[in-house]
Design an enzyme around this catalytic site. Structure first.
Site, PDB file in Angstrom:
ATOM      1  CG  LEU A 146      -1.941  -1.214   1.180  1.00 38.39           C
ATOM      2  CD1 LEU A 146      -2.807  -1.207   2.429  1.00 38.39           C
ATOM      3  CD2 LEU A 146      -2.792  -1.245  -0.070  1.00 38.39           C
ATOM      4  CG  HIS A 194       1.105   6.688  -1.999  1.00 35.89           C
ATOM      5  ND1 HIS A 194       0.842   6.505  -0.658  1.00 35.89           N
ATOM      6  CD2 HIS A 194      -0.082   6.955  -2.598  1.00 35.89           C
ATOM      7  CE1 HIS A 194      -0.461   6.666  -0.449  1.00 35.89           C
ATOM      8  NE2 HIS A 194      -1.044   6.936  -1.611  1.00 35.89           N
ATOM      9  CG  MET A 207       6.588   2.558   4.880  1.00 37.06           C
ATOM     10  SD  MET A 207       6.797   1.582   6.395  1.00 37.06           S
ATOM     11  CE  MET A 207       7.199  -0.017   5.730  1.00 37.06           C
ATOM     12  CD  GLU A 208       9.291   5.275   0.593  1.00 41.35           C
ATOM     13  OE1 GLU A 208       8.405   4.966  -0.213  1.00 41.35           O
ATOM     14  OE2 GLU A 208       9.028   5.729   1.738  1.00 41.35           O
ATOM     15  CG  ASP A 254      24.358 -12.335   0.311  1.00 37.09           C
ATOM     16  OD1 ASP A 254      24.089 -13.560   0.312  1.00 37.09           O
ATOM     17  OD2 ASP A 254      24.863 -11.751  -0.671  1.00 37.09           O
TER      18      ASP A 254
END
Length: 159
Positions: free
Chosen positions: A76, A78, A114-115, A129
């Site tokens: 959700l 943008h 969120m970014e 990793d």
């Protein structure tokens, strides 16, 4: 039925928030997390002696790329025009490990928390990793928003 969650409509179904009527404001988010590892692994990372090469440069690029793709990963979110993304690292021998800090900025109608979170987490996972060949039990922890500004809710600083 009002849940108080912005991503739910009156019936309790998920929905993408309509930000069309919101004013553009300058927005910034900073997220910090830790990657804990054995002192020997940290020493190899610092000396760039790990089999996969330059860990921190690779993790920085991975974090920046991830921030730009957040809208594809989080259903959700943008799509945003990001004016700035950076991922910074501090080697902390007392952890021992690396502190990851990601910062995202935009001028727009919705925030960049969120970014910044995705950038920090992907950078931390990239460190894992690239180090896992020499240590499997590396721990990623304490990833959280430490600062945000802009928008209706204004400024936030974590304690």
């Amino acid at each position: 039925m009002s849940s108080g969650f912005s991503h739910m409509d009156g019936d309790g179904s998920i929905t993408m928030v309509d930000v069309g009527d919101k004013k553009d404001t300058r927005r910034t988010a900073i997220v910090r997390g830790k990657v804990e590892m054995a002192p020997a692994t940290l020493d190899m990372l610092v000396k760039q002696a790990l089999p996969k090469g330059d860990v921190l440069t690779t993790a920085k690029v991975a974090g920046i790329q991830a921030a730009k793709r957040t809208w594809e990963l989080i259903p959700l979110c943008h799509p945003l025009f990001l004016s700035y993304v950076d991922v910074r690292f501090t080697v902390d021998e007392s952890l021992p490990g690396v502190v990851v800090e990601a910062e995202a900025r935009t001028t727009g109608q919705t925030g960049v928390e969120m970014e910044a979170l995705v950038a920090a987490q992907v950078a931390a996972m990239t460190i894992y990793d690239m180090c896992k060949a020499v240590q499997k039990d590396i721990v990623l922890r304490d990833c959280r928003l430490v600062y945000k500004s802009g928008g209706k809710s204004g400024e936030f600083r974590a304690c």
